[in-house]
Design a protein around this motif. Sequence first.
Motif, PDB file in Angstrom:
ATOM      1  N   ASP A 163      67.187 115.621 111.597  1.00 35.40           N
ATOM      2  CA  ASP A 163      67.981 116.147 110.488  1.00 35.40           C
ATOM      3  C   ASP A 163      69.452 115.760 110.585  1.00 35.40           C
ATOM      4  N   TYR A 164      69.757 114.815 111.445  1.00 37.72           N
ATOM      5  CA  TYR A 164      71.148 114.489 111.733  1.00 37.72           C
ATOM      6  C   TYR A 164      71.542 113.114 111.210  1.00 37.72           C
ATOM      7  N   TRP A 165      72.794 113.048 110.744  1.00 34.72           N
ATOM      8  CA  TRP A 165      73.348 111.816 110.193  1.00 34.72           C
ATOM      9  C   TRP A 165      74.716 111.548 110.807  1.00 34.72           C
ATOM     10  N   GLY A 166      75.027 110.260 110.962  1.00 34.51           N
ATOM     11  CA  GLY A 166      76.374 109.887 111.343  1.00 34.51           C
ATOM     12  C   GLY A 166      77.294 109.907 110.137  1.00 34.51           C
ATOM     13  N   GLN A 167      78.559 109.532 110.378  1.00 34.03           N
ATOM     14  CA  GLN A 167      79.553 109.577 109.314  1.00 34.03           C
ATOM     15  C   GLN A 167      79.524 108.321 108.447  1.00 34.03           C
TER      16      GLN A 167
ATOM     17  N   TYR B 166      68.361 102.357 125.782  1.00 34.40           N
ATOM     18  CA  TYR B 166      68.138 103.741 126.204  1.00 34.40           C
ATOM     19  C   TYR B 166      69.212 104.203 127.177  1.00 34.40           C
ATOM     20  N   ALA B 167      69.669 103.329 128.050  1.00 35.43           N
ATOM     21  CA  ALA B 167      70.680 103.710 129.035  1.00 35.43           C
ATOM     22  C   ALA B 167      71.999 104.067 128.362  1.00 35.43           C
TER      23      ALA B 167
ATOM     24  N   ALA C  52      74.604 107.889 120.376  1.00 27.94           N
ATOM     25  CA  ALA C  52      74.041 109.234 120.231  1.00 27.94           C
ATOM     26  C   ALA C  52      74.451 110.129 121.383  1.00 27.94           C
ATOM     27  N   ALA C  53      74.574 111.413 121.090  1.00 29.34           N
ATOM     28  CA  ALA C  53      74.883 112.404 122.116  1.00 29.34           C
ATOM     29  C   ALA C  53      74.281 113.741 121.712  1.00 29.34           C
TER      30      ALA C  53
ATOM     31  N   LEU D 216      76.156 111.596 116.185  1.00 25.78           N
ATOM     32  CA  LEU D 216      75.845 110.186 115.957  1.00 25.78           C
ATOM     33  C   LEU D 216      77.126 109.517 115.479  1.00 25.78           C
ATOM     34  N   ALA D 217      77.529 108.454 116.134  1.00 26.23           N
ATOM     35  CA  ALA D 217      78.779 107.787 115.788  1.00 26.23           C
ATOM     36  C   ALA D 217      78.523 106.308 115.555  1.00 26.23           C
TER      37      ALA D 217
END
Length: 111
Positions: free
Chosen positions: A99-103, A73-74, A24-25, A4-5
């Motif tokens: 459970d994921y966070w960006g910086q 979404y694209a 997101a990736a 996540l950026a």
Amino acid sequence: QVQLAESGGGSVQTGGSLRLSCVAAGYSYANVDMSWYRQAPGKEREFVSRIYSSGMTNYAASVRGRFTISRDYAKKTTYLQMNSLKPEDTAIYYCQTQDYWGQGTQVTVSS
């Protein structure tokens, strides 16, 4: 690998606007809820807004009517449009899913 950026933070004066982005990736973006949280200096991280996979949204009372969350979404991107900013909105803003966070990206609002 989930990534996540965030981007789009900056410094503005009271009443100004900013748009945050979270790219997101590494996972099926369309099937998950996406959230924004923030953490001000000396305070705990707090919920700001969420957009569900269905497109439904909810907001913290402190930002309702001023902030708008959306998703493309694209582009696998979640946005947070922030208007009528106040000094109390100053914080690091984080994008979150599961459970994921960006910086994080810093938002500073001066009076």
